[in-house]
Design an enzyme around this catalytic site. Structure first.
Site, PDB file in Angstrom:
ATOM      1  N   TYR A  14      97.715  10.965  76.361  1.00 51.76           N
ATOM      2  CA  TYR A  14      97.845   9.709  77.117  1.00 51.76           C
ATOM      3  C   TYR A  14      97.494   9.919  78.587  1.00 51.76           C
ATOM      4  O   TYR A  14      96.713   9.158  79.181  1.00 51.76           O
ATOM      5  CB  TYR A  14      99.281   9.187  76.976  1.00 51.76           C
ATOM      6  CG  TYR A  14      99.535   7.845  77.638  1.00 51.76           C
ATOM      7  CD1 TYR A  14      99.214   6.657  76.975  1.00 51.76           C
ATOM      8  CD2 TYR A  14     100.109   7.764  78.900  1.00 51.76           C
ATOM      9  CE1 TYR A  14      99.462   5.426  77.571  1.00 51.76           C
ATOM     10  CE2 TYR A  14     100.357   6.538  79.503  1.00 51.76           C
ATOM     11  CZ  TYR A  14     100.040   5.371  78.827  1.00 51.76           C
ATOM     12  OH  TYR A  14     100.280   4.152  79.423  1.00 51.76           O
ATOM     13  N   LYS A  51      94.373   8.288  80.856  1.00 56.92           N
ATOM     14  CA  LYS A  51      94.548   7.498  82.083  1.00 56.92           C
ATOM     15  C   LYS A  51      93.856   8.183  83.264  1.00 56.92           C
ATOM     16  O   LYS A  51      93.307   7.509  84.147  1.00 56.92           O
ATOM     17  CB  LYS A  51      96.040   7.265  82.359  1.00 56.92           C
ATOM     18  CG  LYS A  51      96.752   6.448  81.264  1.00 56.92           C
ATOM     19  CD  LYS A  51      96.155   5.055  81.082  1.00 56.92           C
ATOM     20  CE  LYS A  51      96.904   4.226  80.061  1.00 56.92           C
ATOM     21  NZ  LYS A  51      96.348   2.867  79.896  1.00 56.92           N
TER      22      LYS A  51
HETATM   23  P1  NAD Z   1     102.061  -2.947  73.997  1.00 60.92           P
HETATM   24  O1  NAD Z   1     102.206  -1.940  72.899  1.00 60.92           O
HETATM   25  O2  NAD Z   1     103.048  -4.029  74.113  1.00 60.92           O
HETATM   26  O3  NAD Z   1     100.608  -3.584  73.967  1.00 60.92           O
HETATM   27  C1  NAD Z   1      99.452  -2.847  73.666  1.00 60.92           C
HETATM   28  C2  NAD Z   1      98.414  -3.808  73.170  1.00 60.92           C
HETATM   29  O4  NAD Z   1      97.205  -3.072  72.864  1.00 60.92           O
HETATM   30  C3  NAD Z   1      98.817  -4.511  71.897  1.00 60.92           C
HETATM   31  O5  NAD Z   1      98.421  -5.865  71.957  1.00 60.92           O
HETATM   32  C4  NAD Z   1      98.023  -3.776  70.830  1.00 60.92           C
HETATM   33  O6  NAD Z   1      97.789  -4.578  69.701  1.00 60.92           O
HETATM   34  C5  NAD Z   1      96.752  -3.482  71.591  1.00 60.92           C
HETATM   35  N1  NAD Z   1      95.921  -2.470  70.949  1.00 60.92           N
HETATM   36  C6  NAD Z   1      96.274  -1.228  70.538  1.00 60.92           C
HETATM   37  N2  NAD Z   1      95.226  -0.627  69.949  1.00 60.92           N
HETATM   38  C7  NAD Z   1      94.181  -1.494  70.017  1.00 60.92           C
HETATM   39  C8  NAD Z   1      92.836  -1.462  69.580  1.00 60.92           C
HETATM   40  N3  NAD Z   1      92.332  -0.381  68.954  1.00 60.92           N
HETATM   41  N4  NAD Z   1      92.050  -2.531  69.814  1.00 60.92           N
HETATM   42  C9  NAD Z   1      92.542  -3.632  70.428  1.00 60.92           C
HETATM   43  N5  NAD Z   1      93.818  -3.722  70.849  1.00 60.92           N
HETATM   44  C10 NAD Z   1      94.621  -2.672  70.642  1.00 60.92           C
HETATM   45  O7  NAD Z   1     102.062  -2.061  75.327  1.00 60.92           O
HETATM   46  P2  NAD Z   1     101.906  -2.476  76.874  1.00 60.92           P
HETATM   47  O8  NAD Z   1     102.981  -1.777  77.575  1.00 60.92           O
HETATM   48  O9  NAD Z   1     101.766  -3.933  77.018  1.00 60.92           O
HETATM   49  O10 NAD Z   1     100.552  -1.713  77.219  1.00 60.92           O
HETATM   50  C11 NAD Z   1      99.411  -2.374  77.742  1.00 60.92           C
HETATM   51  C12 NAD Z   1      98.642  -1.409  78.634  1.00 60.92           C
HETATM   52  O11 NAD Z   1      99.457  -1.073  79.757  1.00 60.92           O
HETATM   53  C13 NAD Z   1      98.283  -0.080  77.971  1.00 60.92           C
HETATM   54  O12 NAD Z   1      96.986   0.320  78.381  1.00 60.92           O
HETATM   55  C14 NAD Z   1      99.317   0.876  78.532  1.00 60.92           C
HETATM   56  O13 NAD Z   1      98.863   2.211  78.550  1.00 60.92           O
HETATM   57  C15 NAD Z   1      99.484   0.315  79.927  1.00 60.92           C
HETATM   58  N6  NAD Z   1     100.718   0.723  80.585  1.00 60.92           N
HETATM   59  C16 NAD Z   1     101.949   0.302  80.146  1.00 60.92           C
HETATM   60  C17 NAD Z   1     103.081   0.718  80.811  1.00 60.92           C
HETATM   61  C18 NAD Z   1     104.464   0.279  80.416  1.00 60.92           C
HETATM   62  O14 NAD Z   1     105.447   0.772  80.988  1.00 60.92           O
HETATM   63  N7  NAD Z   1     104.629  -0.646  79.474  1.00 60.92           N
HETATM   64  C19 NAD Z   1     102.980   1.570  81.917  1.00 60.92           C
HETATM   65  C20 NAD Z   1     101.728   1.986  82.333  1.00 60.92           C
HETATM   66  C21 NAD Z   1     100.606   1.557  81.653  1.00 60.92           C
END
Ligand code: NAD
Length: 281
Positions: free
Chosen positions: A179, A183
Protein backbone atom coordinates in the site's frame (compact mmCIF):
# COMPACT_ATOMS: atom_id res chain seq x y z
CA UNK A 1 -6.73 16.94 26.98
CA UNK A 2 -10.56 17.24 26.71
CA UNK A 3 -12.32 14.21 25.26
CA UNK A 4 -13.68 15.75 22.06
CA UNK A 5 -16.65 14.08 20.38
CA UNK A 6 -16.20 12.92 16.78
CA UNK A 7 -17.80 15.28 14.30
CA UNK A 8 -21.15 14.37 12.71
CA UNK A 9 -20.85 12.91 9.21
CA UNK A 10 -23.48 15.12 7.56
CA UNK A 11 -22.36 18.34 5.91
CA UNK A 12 -23.74 21.38 7.68
CA UNK A 13 -24.32 23.31 4.49
CA UNK A 14 -24.28 22.67 0.76
CA UNK A 15 -21.03 22.95 -1.14
CA UNK A 16 -20.70 25.99 -3.44
CA UNK A 17 -21.76 25.49 -7.08
CA UNK A 18 -18.25 25.97 -8.41
CA UNK A 19 -18.36 23.04 -10.88
CA UNK A 20 -21.50 24.01 -12.80
CA UNK A 21 -21.75 22.31 -16.17
CA UNK A 22 -18.55 20.29 -15.73
CA UNK A 23 -18.37 16.56 -16.39
CA UNK A 24 -16.67 14.57 -13.66
CA UNK A 25 -15.78 10.95 -13.15
CA UNK A 26 -15.06 9.61 -9.67
CA UNK A 27 -13.59 6.12 -9.38
CA UNK A 28 -14.51 3.94 -6.43
CA UNK A 29 -17.52 6.18 -5.86
CA UNK A 30 -19.94 3.79 -4.13
CA UNK A 31 -18.22 3.84 -0.74
CA UNK A 32 -16.34 6.04 1.72
CA UNK A 33 -14.38 8.96 0.30
CA UNK A 34 -15.35 8.43 -3.35
CA UNK A 35 -19.05 8.40 -2.45
CA UNK A 36 -18.70 11.69 -0.55
CA UNK A 37 -16.76 13.24 -3.46
CA UNK A 38 -19.39 12.16 -6.00
CA UNK A 39 -22.22 13.60 -3.87
CA UNK A 40 -20.34 16.86 -3.27
CA UNK A 41 -19.54 17.17 -6.98
CA UNK A 42 -23.24 16.75 -7.74
CA UNK A 43 -24.04 19.52 -5.24
CA UNK A 44 -21.32 21.67 -6.84
CA UNK A 45 -23.16 21.42 -10.18
CA UNK A 46 -21.12 18.74 -11.98
CA UNK A 47 -22.53 15.83 -13.99
CA UNK A 48 -21.05 12.73 -12.36
CA UNK A 49 -20.04 9.26 -13.49
CA UNK A 50 -20.12 7.02 -10.42
CA UNK A 51 -17.55 4.28 -11.05
CA UNK A 52 -17.58 1.15 -8.91
CA UNK A 53 -16.50 -2.47 -9.20
CA UNK A 54 -18.81 -4.35 -6.81
CA UNK A 55 -22.05 -3.31 -5.09
CA UNK A 56 -24.75 -2.32 -7.58
CA UNK A 57 -27.19 -1.10 -4.85
CA UNK A 58 -24.70 1.28 -3.22
CA UNK A 59 -23.68 2.72 -6.61
CA UNK A 60 -27.36 3.16 -7.43
CA UNK A 61 -27.95 4.94 -4.11
CA UNK A 62 -25.24 7.50 -4.95
CA UNK A 63 -26.74 8.09 -8.41
CA UNK A 64 -30.28 8.44 -7.04
CA UNK A 65 -29.12 10.90 -4.36
CA UNK A 66 -27.39 13.11 -6.93
CA UNK A 67 -30.47 13.00 -9.17
CA UNK A 68 -32.81 13.77 -6.25
CA UNK A 69 -30.77 16.93 -5.63
CA UNK A 70 -31.19 17.97 -9.27
CA UNK A 71 -27.92 16.66 -10.72
CA UNK A 72 -27.14 14.30 -13.60
CA UNK A 73 -25.38 11.03 -12.84
CA UNK A 74 -25.10 7.41 -13.86
CA UNK A 75 -23.22 4.43 -12.46
CA UNK A 76 -20.57 2.57 -14.44
CA UNK A 77 -19.17 -0.76 -13.30
CA UNK A 78 -15.51 -1.15 -14.27
CA UNK A 79 -12.30 -2.46 -12.73
CA UNK A 80 -9.84 0.45 -12.87
CA UNK A 81 -6.91 -1.96 -13.18
CA UNK A 82 -8.30 -3.37 -16.46
CA UNK A 83 -7.28 -1.38 -19.55
CA UNK A 84 -10.21 -2.42 -21.75
CA UNK A 85 -12.77 -1.66 -19.04
CA UNK A 86 -11.24 1.77 -18.35
CA UNK A 87 -11.18 2.64 -22.06
CA UNK A 88 -14.83 1.56 -22.43
CA UNK A 89 -15.81 3.60 -19.35
CA UNK A 90 -14.31 6.82 -20.76
CA UNK A 91 -15.75 6.18 -24.23
CA UNK A 92 -19.24 5.84 -22.73
CA UNK A 93 -18.75 9.01 -20.68
CA UNK A 94 -17.80 10.98 -23.79
CA UNK A 95 -20.78 9.48 -25.66
CA UNK A 96 -23.23 10.31 -22.85
CA UNK A 97 -21.86 13.56 -21.37
CA UNK A 98 -19.91 14.88 -24.38
CA UNK A 99 -16.54 15.15 -22.67
CA UNK A 100 -14.54 14.79 -19.44
CA UNK A 101 -13.54 17.86 -17.40
CA UNK A 102 -12.53 16.26 -14.09
CA UNK A 103 -11.15 12.90 -13.00
CA UNK A 104 -10.96 11.99 -9.34
CA UNK A 105 -8.78 8.85 -9.31
CA UNK A 106 -9.91 7.55 -5.96
CA UNK A 107 -10.40 3.77 -6.18
CA UNK A 108 -8.08 1.98 -3.82
CA UNK A 109 -7.73 -0.99 -1.52
CA UNK A 110 -5.45 -2.68 0.99
CA UNK A 111 -4.16 -6.26 1.13
CA UNK A 112 -2.13 -6.15 4.33
CA UNK A 113 0.51 -8.69 5.32
CA UNK A 114 3.74 -8.93 7.24
CA UNK A 115 6.43 -8.59 4.61
CA UNK A 116 7.85 -12.15 4.76
CA UNK A 117 4.33 -13.53 4.24
CA UNK A 118 3.19 -11.06 1.57
CA UNK A 119 2.14 -12.94 -1.55
CA UNK A 120 2.77 -11.76 -5.08
CA UNK A 121 -1.01 -11.70 -5.55
CA UNK A 122 -1.37 -9.26 -2.60
CA UNK A 123 1.40 -7.09 -4.03
CA UNK A 124 0.01 -7.12 -7.58
CA UNK A 125 -3.59 -6.46 -6.54
CA UNK A 126 -2.66 -3.33 -4.58
CA UNK A 127 -0.25 -1.96 -7.18
CA UNK A 128 -2.71 -2.86 -9.96
CA UNK A 129 -5.71 -1.02 -8.48
CA UNK A 130 -4.04 1.82 -6.56
CA UNK A 131 -1.25 2.75 -9.00
CA UNK A 132 -1.88 1.19 -12.43
CA UNK A 133 -5.57 2.09 -12.04
CA UNK A 134 -4.64 5.76 -11.62
CA UNK A 135 -2.30 5.55 -14.64
CA UNK A 136 -5.01 4.05 -16.88
CA UNK A 137 -7.71 6.50 -15.82
CA UNK A 138 -5.39 9.53 -15.98
CA UNK A 139 -4.20 8.54 -19.47
CA UNK A 140 -7.75 8.22 -20.77
CA UNK A 141 -8.71 11.57 -19.20
CA UNK A 142 -5.63 13.38 -20.49
CA UNK A 143 -6.25 12.16 -24.06
CA UNK A 144 -9.72 13.73 -23.92
CA UNK A 145 -8.44 16.95 -22.29
CA UNK A 146 -5.83 17.33 -25.06
CA UNK A 147 -8.36 16.62 -27.82
CA UNK A 148 -10.81 19.25 -26.52
CA UNK A 149 -8.53 21.94 -25.06
CA UNK A 150 -9.72 24.84 -22.92
CA UNK A 151 -13.35 25.91 -23.15
CA UNK A 152 -13.30 29.27 -21.32
CA UNK A 153 -17.02 29.22 -20.55
CA UNK A 154 -16.51 25.98 -18.62
CA UNK A 155 -13.13 26.31 -16.88
CA UNK A 156 -9.77 28.06 -17.12
CA UNK A 157 -8.16 24.62 -17.46
CA UNK A 158 -8.45 22.02 -20.20
CA UNK A 159 -8.92 19.44 -17.48
CA UNK A 160 -8.27 18.62 -13.85
CA UNK A 161 -7.11 15.40 -12.21
CA UNK A 162 -7.26 14.81 -8.48
CA UNK A 163 -5.31 11.72 -7.40
CA UNK A 164 -6.36 10.18 -4.08
CA UNK A 165 -3.09 9.47 -2.36
CA UNK A 166 -2.48 9.05 1.38
CA UNK A 167 -0.24 10.26 4.17
CA UNK A 168 1.52 6.96 3.37
CA UNK A 169 3.03 8.54 0.29
CA UNK A 170 5.36 10.02 2.92
CA UNK A 171 4.96 7.97 6.14
CA UNK A 172 6.42 4.44 5.95
CA UNK A 173 3.91 1.77 7.06
CA UNK A 174 5.08 -1.52 8.48
CA UNK A 175 2.85 -4.42 7.48
CA UNK A 176 1.52 -2.45 4.50
CA UNK A 177 4.56 -2.29 2.17
CA UNK A 178 2.42 -2.81 -0.95
CA UNK A 179 0.00 0.00 0.00
CA UNK A 180 2.75 2.48 0.96
CA UNK A 181 4.64 1.66 -2.27
CA UNK A 182 1.48 2.30 -4.31
CA UNK A 183 0.96 5.70 -2.65
CA UNK A 184 4.63 6.65 -3.01
CA UNK A 185 4.23 5.76 -6.69
CA UNK A 186 1.16 7.99 -6.97
CA UNK A 187 3.24 10.92 -5.67
CA UNK A 188 5.75 10.68 -8.52
CA UNK A 189 3.11 9.75 -11.11
CA UNK A 190 1.12 12.85 -10.14
CA UNK A 191 4.14 15.18 -10.10
CA UNK A 192 5.56 13.90 -13.41
CA UNK A 193 2.16 14.12 -15.07
CA UNK A 194 1.58 17.60 -13.64
CA UNK A 195 4.92 18.78 -15.02
CA UNK A 196 4.27 17.26 -18.46
CA UNK A 197 0.69 18.49 -18.77
CA UNK A 198 0.81 21.95 -17.19
CA UNK A 199 1.74 23.64 -20.51
CA UNK A 200 -1.50 22.21 -21.91
CA UNK A 201 -3.42 23.87 -19.07
CA UNK A 202 -4.14 20.52 -17.45
CA UNK A 203 -3.91 20.65 -13.65
CA UNK A 204 -2.93 17.49 -11.80
CA UNK A 205 -2.84 17.41 -7.99
CA UNK A 206 -3.23 14.94 -5.13
CA UNK A 207 -5.10 14.82 -1.88
CA UNK A 208 -3.37 12.88 0.89
CA UNK A 209 -5.96 11.95 3.51
CA UNK A 210 -4.98 11.00 7.03
CA UNK A 211 -7.34 8.74 8.99
CA UNK A 212 -10.83 9.04 7.50
CA UNK A 213 -13.84 7.13 8.84
CA UNK A 214 -14.59 4.66 5.97
CA UNK A 215 -14.90 0.88 5.54
CA UNK A 216 -11.22 0.61 4.49
CA UNK A 217 -9.98 1.14 8.07
CA UNK A 218 -12.87 0.09 10.34
CA UNK A 219 -10.49 -1.63 12.77
CA UNK A 220 -8.75 1.69 13.47
CA UNK A 221 -11.84 3.51 14.80
CA UNK A 222 -14.71 1.12 15.59
CA UNK A 223 -13.99 0.49 19.28
CA UNK A 224 -13.30 3.23 21.87
CA UNK A 225 -9.86 1.70 22.57
CA UNK A 226 -8.92 1.68 18.87
CA UNK A 227 -10.21 5.25 18.46
CA UNK A 228 -8.17 6.43 21.46
CA UNK A 229 -5.04 4.76 20.05
CA UNK A 230 -5.67 6.40 16.68
CA UNK A 231 -5.97 9.82 18.34
CA UNK A 232 -2.36 9.59 19.53
CA UNK A 233 -1.49 10.00 15.83
CA UNK A 234 -3.89 12.92 15.18
CA UNK A 235 -3.02 16.27 16.83
CA UNK A 236 -6.47 17.68 15.95
CA UNK A 237 -8.02 14.87 18.06
CA UNK A 238 -10.82 13.76 15.79
CA UNK A 239 -11.07 11.26 12.98
CA UNK A 240 -11.57 12.72 9.51
CA UNK A 241 -14.92 12.34 7.79
CA UNK A 242 -15.36 11.67 4.04
CA UNK A 243 -16.89 15.14 3.66
CA UNK A 244 -13.59 16.67 4.82
CA UNK A 245 -11.93 15.13 1.75
CA UNK A 246 -14.87 15.90 -0.55
CA UNK A 247 -14.71 19.62 0.21
CA UNK A 248 -10.98 19.65 -0.59
CA UNK A 249 -11.64 17.78 -3.86
CA UNK A 250 -14.33 20.28 -4.93
CA UNK A 251 -11.92 23.14 -4.31
CA UNK A 252 -8.96 21.48 -6.08
CA UNK A 253 -11.10 20.68 -9.13
CA UNK A 254 -12.56 24.19 -9.32
CA UNK A 255 -11.11 27.34 -10.85
CA UNK A 256 -10.69 28.65 -7.28
CA UNK A 257 -7.56 26.46 -7.34
CA UNK A 258 -6.52 27.53 -10.85
CA UNK A 259 -2.89 28.22 -9.90
CA UNK A 260 -2.52 24.99 -7.89
CA UNK A 261 -0.45 22.60 -10.00
CA UNK A 262 1.42 19.46 -8.95
CA UNK A 263 0.68 19.82 -5.25
CA UNK A 264 -0.27 17.29 -2.62
CA UNK A 265 -2.86 18.70 -0.24
CA UNK A 266 -2.61 16.85 3.09
CA UNK A 267 -6.01 16.66 4.80
CA UNK A 268 -5.02 14.81 7.93
CA UNK A 269 -5.74 16.69 11.18
CA UNK A 270 -2.00 17.21 11.59
CA UNK A 271 -0.93 13.57 11.21
CA UNK A 272 2.13 14.71 9.21
CA UNK A 273 3.37 16.83 12.14
CA UNK A 274 5.33 14.00 13.85
CA UNK A 275 2.86 13.89 16.83
CA UNK A 276 5.28 11.59 18.68
CA UNK A 277 7.50 14.63 19.16
CA UNK A 278 4.75 16.76 20.76
CA UNK A 279 5.95 15.86 24.24
CA UNK A 280 9.70 16.04 23.76
CA UNK A 281 11.92 14.01 21.48
P1 NAD B 1 -13.48 2.34 0.67
O1 NAD B 1 -13.08 0.90 0.81
O2 NAD B 1 -14.66 2.83 1.40
O3 NAD B 1 -13.64 2.71 -0.87
C1 NAD B 1 -12.80 2.22 -1.87
C2 NAD B 1 -13.54 2.28 -3.17
O4 NAD B 1 -12.68 1.79 -4.22
C3 NAD B 1 -14.77 1.41 -3.19
O5 NAD B 1 -15.82 2.09 -3.85
C4 NAD B 1 -14.33 0.20 -4.00
O6 NAD B 1 -15.41 -0.44 -4.62
C5 NAD B 1 -13.42 0.87 -5.00
N1 NAD B 1 -12.55 -0.08 -5.70
C6 NAD B 1 -11.73 -1.01 -5.17
N2 NAD B 1 -11.14 -1.71 -6.16
C7 NAD B 1 -11.58 -1.19 -7.33
C8 NAD B 1 -11.35 -1.47 -8.70
N3 NAD B 1 -10.51 -2.46 -9.07
N4 NAD B 1 -11.97 -0.73 -9.64
C9 NAD B 1 -12.83 0.25 -9.28
N5 NAD B 1 -13.10 0.56 -8.00
C10 NAD B 1 -12.49 -0.15 -7.05
O7 NAD B 1 -12.18 3.14 1.12
P2 NAD B 1 -11.89 4.72 1.19
O8 NAD B 1 -11.30 4.96 2.51
O9 NAD B 1 -13.06 5.50 0.77
O10 NAD B 1 -10.70 4.82 0.13
C11 NAD B 1 -10.75 5.67 -1.00
C12 NAD B 1 -9.34 6.12 -1.35
O11 NAD B 1 -8.83 6.91 -0.28
C13 NAD B 1 -8.34 4.98 -1.54
O12 NAD B 1 -7.47 5.28 -2.61
C14 NAD B 1 -7.57 4.98 -0.23
O13 NAD B 1 -6.27 4.45 -0.37
C15 NAD B 1 -7.56 6.46 0.08
N6 NAD B 1 -7.29 6.76 1.48
C16 NAD B 1 -8.17 6.45 2.48
C17 NAD B 1 -7.86 6.77 3.78
C18 NAD B 1 -8.79 6.48 4.93
O14 NAD B 1 -8.41 6.70 6.09
N7 NAD B 1 -10.02 6.03 4.70
C19 NAD B 1 -6.65 7.40 4.09
C20 NAD B 1 -5.77 7.70 3.06
C21 NAD B 1 -6.10 7.37 1.76
Amino acid sequence: MPDLPPRPTAPTHRVPRVLSGQKAIVTGANSGIGRAVALAFGQAGADVVVNYVVGDPSADEVVQTIRAEGGRAYAHKADVSNEDQVEAMFKRMIDEFGTVDILVANAGLQRDAAFPEMTLAQWNTVIGVNLTGQFLCARAAVREFLRRGVVPAVSNAAGKIVCMSSVHQAIPWSGHANYAASKGGIKMLMESLAQEMAPHRIRVNSIAPGAIRTPINTAAWQTPAAYERLMTLVPYRRIGEPIDIARAAVWLASDDADYVVGTTLFVDGGMMLFPGFATGG
